[in-house]
Design a protein around this motif. Structure first.
Motif, PDB file in Angstrom:
ATOM      1  N   VAL A 119       0.854  -1.187   0.000  1.00  0.00           N
ATOM      2  CA  VAL A 119       0.000   0.000   0.000  1.00  0.00           C
ATOM      3  C   VAL A 119       0.892   1.240   0.000  1.00  0.00           C
ATOM      4  O   VAL A 119       1.855   1.335   0.764  1.00  0.00           O
ATOM      5  N   SER A 120       0.591   2.182  -0.885  1.00  0.00           N
ATOM      6  CA  SER A 120       1.424   3.360  -1.069  1.00  0.00           C
ATOM      7  C   SER A 120       1.166   4.423  -0.011  1.00  0.00           C
ATOM      8  O   SER A 120       0.054   4.564   0.505  1.00  0.00           O
ATOM      9  N   THR A 121       2.208   5.209   0.284  1.00  0.00           N
ATOM     10  CA  THR A 121       2.010   6.419   1.066  1.00  0.00           C
ATOM     11  C   THR A 121       0.912   7.271   0.443  1.00  0.00           C
ATOM     12  O   THR A 121       0.098   7.876   1.141  1.00  0.00           O
ATOM     13  N   LEU A 122       0.856   7.312  -0.889  1.00  0.00           N
ATOM     14  CA  LEU A 122      -0.139   8.105  -1.620  1.00  0.00           C
ATOM     15  C   LEU A 122      -1.365   7.275  -1.980  1.00  0.00           C
ATOM     16  O   LEU A 122      -2.025   7.528  -2.993  1.00  0.00           O
ATOM     17  N   SER A 123      -1.681   6.321  -1.145  1.00  0.00           N
ATOM     18  CA  SER A 123      -2.909   5.547  -1.325  1.00  0.00           C
ATOM     19  C   SER A 123      -4.125   6.450  -1.181  1.00  0.00           C
ATOM     20  O   SER A 123      -4.140   7.390  -0.373  1.00  0.00           O
ATOM     21  N   SER A 124      -5.174   6.149  -1.947  1.00  0.00           N
ATOM     22  CA  SER A 124      -6.431   6.889  -1.807  1.00  0.00           C
ATOM     23  C   SER A 124      -7.360   6.249  -0.779  1.00  0.00           C
ATOM     24  O   SER A 124      -8.515   6.661  -0.641  1.00  0.00           O
TER      25      SER A 124
END
Length: 373
Positions: A119-124
């Motif tokens: 899961v990305s830091t910039l996950s929505s």
């Protein structure tokens, strides 16, 4: 049968995808043009983007005959434990751009397939919600200017039960992604950087002709001068496996191993950062040789199917990260589409292992390769 348009395979109407590339046409048909470009594009002239695919196609694997392999297991060891495939879902930002269920759908598909989801830091979607969906979840960390926020993100990820941390080190600034600039690309209101405090992603929503709002936002919040001292700080604070993503020079891989990381991810960021960077797979053998058994080595960028996974294993990788094809599948069919793509990948890898005389991915690391066919 699939039709071919401009050399790219596309499924006929109603036909199930026969390979991961088939999902691209399905995704393009349903996505707004600027979102398609955001996902599909690279930086600059997209030289590195094209190089990834060309370099993988040049890797020939020498299969072993009379090996007596009737069935093959696809199980493998990745950082944090065993997985059903030597594959993890690459960290990718803003997945609600592709489908309303976004990260939750793709994470659920990964859990069903038995592979880790990063899961990305910039996950929505907040990391806590993604981790609660089940399965093995890794947290991908971008280094931010606000060190306290970095520490908070790390604490949240660990508190949510993330099994590993992946720090991305190849984005001191965002690569010049010309498609996004030409489109004046900005995030729609319903897609936010859900892991950041309210208001920290305002710039990403302000569309300006000729400017990528996403690039403006990352320039404001990303720290451009990350150092080996920062990695040491992160290693000390991270009790779970730590992966460093964005390594291309074997000297950096050795320094990362010296710093005690559990794995390096050989990656040119899918051709989205330095456009003069080499294809990831072209430097993979050098990195594997340089670190030896000190840490695992994973390949990212350009992987499009089970044969590519076999190529990476034969060149010494422990596994791969899979990116764009899963976004295509997410756009085309949500969780069901992503599950179909991962099932197809598993079938392709199983066939590739049997055809090469390997009972499992570990055996594939003993295969020989030739570059150029």
């Amino acid at each position: 049968m699939a039709e071919r348009t401009g050399g790219t395979p596309t499924p006929t109407a109603g036909a199930a995808p026969a390979c991961l590339d088939d999902f691209a046409a399905l995704a393009r048909a349903v996505l707004p043009a600027d979102v398609w470009d955001y996902v599909d594009g690279g930086s600059g002239a997209e030289t590195a983007l094209a190089a990834n695919r060309a370099a993988l196609d040049r890797v020939a694997v020498l299969p072993r005959m009379l090996a007596g392999v009737e069935e093959a297991s696809t199980e493998a060891v990745l950082p944090g434990g065993r997985a059903a495939l030597p594959v993890a879902v690459a960290p990718m930002a803003y997945q609600r751009l592709l489908h309303p269920d976004g990260e939750l759908a793709l994470a659920a598909a990964a859990a069903a397939a038995g592979v880790p989801y990063a899961v990305s830091t910039l996950s929505s979607t907040p990391v806590e919600e993604v981790a609660a969906a089940g399965g093995t979840v890794w947290f991908q960390l971008y280094w931010l200017r606000d060190r306290a926020l970095v520490a908070d993100l790390l604490d949240r990820a660990l508190g949510a039960g993330c099994a590993a941390v992946v720090v991305t080190v190849d984005v001191p600034v965002l690569g010049r992604r010309l498609r996004d600039a030409r489109n004046g690309f900005a995030l729609p209101p319903h897609v936010t950087a859900a892991n950041l405090p309210g208001g920290r992603d305002d710039l990403a929503h302000r569309g300006t002709p000729g400017v990528s709002a996403v690039a403006v936002h990352t320039g404001a919040v990303f720290a451009p001068a990350v150092s080996w001292a920062d990695l040491a700080w992160l290693r000390e604070r991270t009790p779970v496996p730590l992966l460093v993503k964005g390594i291309l020079d074997a000297r950096d891989a050795v320094r990362a191993a010296d710093a005690g990381v559990d794995a390096v991810v050989v990656s040119n960021h899918g051709g989205r950062q330095l456009d003069a960077a080499p294809a990831s797979v072209s430097v993979l053998p050098e990195v594997v040789d340089a670190v030896g058994e000190r840490c695992a080595v994973l390949l990212d960028s350009g992987v499009r199917g089970g044969v590519d996974v076999l190529r990476a294993l034969a060149l010494g990788a422990s596994g791969v990260l899979l990116g764009r094809p899963l976004l295509w599948a997410l756009a085309a069919g949500g969780r069901a589409g992503a599950q179909a793509a991962l099932a197809l990948l598993a079938a392709e890898l199983r066939d590739a292992l049997i055809l090469s005389g390997c009972p499992d991915p570990a055996a594939a690391r003993g295969l020989r390769t030739r570059i150029g066919g």
